[in-house]
Write a protein that holds these residues in place. Structure first.
Motif, mmCIF file in Angstrom:
data_model
loop_
_atom_site.group_PDB
_atom_site.id
_atom_site.type_symbol
_atom_site.label_atom_id
_atom_site.label_comp_id
_atom_site.label_asym_id
_atom_site.label_seq_id
_atom_site.Cartn_x
_atom_site.Cartn_y
_atom_site.Cartn_z
ATOM 1 N N VAL A 1 48.679 40.654 36.499
ATOM 2 C CA VAL A 1 47.678 39.635 37.028
ATOM 3 C C VAL A 1 48.248 38.814 37.984
ATOM 4 O O VAL A 1 48.036 38.447 38.943
ATOM 5 N N ALA B 1 49.016 33.193 34.404
ATOM 6 C CA ALA B 1 49.613 33.876 35.575
ATOM 7 C C ALA B 1 50.038 32.609 36.593
ATOM 8 O O ALA B 1 51.241 33.144 37.073
ATOM 9 N N GLY C 1 38.955 34.572 31.585
ATOM 10 C CA GLY C 1 39.729 34.646 32.664
ATOM 11 C C GLY C 1 40.568 33.247 32.737
ATOM 12 O O GLY C 1 41.554 33.110 33.435
ATOM 13 N N HIS D 1 40.904 34.475 40.856
ATOM 14 C CA HIS D 1 41.382 35.571 40.380
ATOM 15 C C HIS D 1 41.212 35.848 39.006
ATOM 16 O O HIS D 1 41.152 36.979 38.562
ATOM 17 N N ALA E 1 43.754 43.082 38.998
ATOM 18 C CA ALA E 1 43.265 42.123 37.863
ATOM 19 C C ALA E 1 42.313 42.913 37.014
ATOM 20 O O ALA E 1 42.234 42.820 35.829
ATOM 21 N N TYR F 1 39.494 39.189 37.108
ATOM 22 C CA TYR F 1 39.938 39.845 35.653
ATOM 23 C C TYR F 1 38.630 39.949 34.561
ATOM 24 O O TYR F 1 38.460 40.927 34.213
#
Length: 288
Positions: free
Chosen positions: A21, A224, A217, A39, A199, A43
């Motif tokens: 990730v 991350a 997420g 992002h 991801a 995921y």
């Protein structure tokens, strides 16, 4: 020894997922120099796509992972075209707010489609195998092998292909890259596609031993960001090392102290390491 091995295995499992990730986040940051909060939604979307393909359509695990990667890449490219590209000349704060908007939009969409309940993806490899006289769940070994295999492939792609060199050039100097004929739009789309696919694959790898839900997420993207700050913003080896450090710290911290503090450990490490090395562990040249 068996307990130590189990915690080491858990740390490698979680660290591998975090690193995947974080690598996607690092690639996008290298191009836009903006933290992409969306992002985490890629995921989450990857996990739901993999779950749907396996449970509703009956596809096997690997085909579901490939489908999730394709959808993650497509969503990331759409976000770049529809959201980030129009804001390329706007202040960085606008990109950050837009990224949060994409995150919330995709989470609301997932909740509308699948509901707010926790889902569990079928475990395709529930067997327990013996490694060096010690037992280990096959799914965790699969996660570790797949995560580090993908990292090696990405390293080879970035360092030994023309497209990889184009990505590095664009990250270093966008105007200079354009002057030597690099198509910035094409390369940026490629970076977003890789980022979204990484991801999604990370989510499908981890989902069989975790839960799938619309807000999954949030914590992952927060960690991350901790990882890429720890490793040095924009650093490829830093993203991998940071992911492993956080994964190991969480695993051993949960075992020796308490699982109640598992999610706090990452932020304690962030404060400690940045107080000693403010530029991160593997800051790119010229940083700090």
């Amino acid at each position: 020894m068996g307990l130590f091995f189990q915690q080491l295995l858990n740390g490698l499992t979680v660290g591998g997922v975090y690193s995947l990730v974080a690598l996607g986040l690092t690639l996008v940051y290298g191009i836009l120099h903006v933290p992409n909060f969306a992002h985490g939604a890629f995921y989450m979307a990857g996990a739901f796509v993999g779950y749907y393909l396996m449970t509703a359509l009956g596809l096997n695990y690997w085909l579901a992972m490939a489908g999730a990667a394709a959808v993650g890449a497509a969503l990331a490219m759409l976000a770049e075209r529809l959201v980030f590209h129009p804001l390329r000349n706007a202040p960085e704060l606008h990109d950050m707010i837009a990224a949060i908007g994409v995150l919330l939009f995709l989470e609301a969409g997932a909740q509308a489609l699948f509901g707010a309940d926790f889902q569990r993806m079928p475990t395709p490899y529930g067997q327990v195998v013996e490694v060096f006289g010690l037992t280990a769940p096959l799914q965790r070994l699969l996660i570790i092998a797949s995560a580090f295999g993908l990292m090696a492939l990405l390293h080879l792609f970035l360092n030994h292909t023309l497209l990889g060199a184009s990505i590095a050039a664009l990250a270093q100097n966008r105007e200079g890259a354009a002057l030597v004929g690099i198509d910035a739009t094409r390369v940026t789309l490629l970076v977003f596609a890789i980022s979204g696919a990484l991801a999604a694959v990370a989510a499908v790898l981890y989902a069989p031993i975790n839960l799938v839900y619309p807000h999954m997420g949030h914590l992952v993207i927060t960690k991350a960001f901790v990882i890429i700050i720890l490793g040095g913003m924009g650093s490829f080896p830093g993203a991998i090392a940071g992911g492993l450090i956080i994964g190991m710290a969480e695993s051993f911290g949960s075992f020796y102290f308490s699982t109640d503090y598992k999610d706090l450990i990452a932020f304690v490490l962030l404060v400690v390491i940045l107080s000693l090395r403010p530029q991160g562990l593997f800051a790119p040249r010229g940083a700090g």
